[in-house]
Design a protein around this motif. Structure first.
Motif: not given
Length: 120
Positions: A12-13, A15-19, A119-120
């Protein structure tokens, strides 16, 4: 034999989210503590968040305000919602469960881990 399976890892980039999900092979209500740990490359494993019996929740300072730990007893699943991810969150995330029987006698169970790459 208790089995813990982590799901939801990926890339994920920033600032993003993940569960993340941790599915147990038995009722999670029998565990005294369940939580999430992570280990970055070249670093030691560290506590991210944990839920103690009585629904007491603790977070590492580095994730407070961004991560949320929760559970669903019916689904035998522990969750970790991760928001505002940064590259510093990149690590292998492990689900952990512990059950105390008597004084100084505890059982620890670990999942195999799931990779989270930001990742940035």
């Amino acid at each position: 034999q208790v089995q813990l399976v982590e799901l939801g890892g990926g890339s994920v980039q920033a600032g993003g989210s993940l569960r993340l999900s941790c599915v147990a092979s038995r009722s999670i209500s029998t565990f005294d503590v369940m939580g999430w740990y992570r280990q970055a490359a070249g670093k030691e494993r560290e506590l991210v968040a944990r839920l103690r019996s009585g629904n007491r929740i603790e977070y590492a300072d580095s994730v407070k305000g961004r991560f949320t730990i929760s559970s669903d007893n019916a689904q035998k699943t522990l969750y970790l919602q991760m928001n505002s991810l940064t590259t510093e969150d990149t690590a292998v995330y492990y689900c952990h469960a512990q059950r105390a029987v008597v004084v100084e006698t505890v059982y620890d169970f670990w999942g195999q881990g799931t990779q989270v790459t930001v990742s940035s």
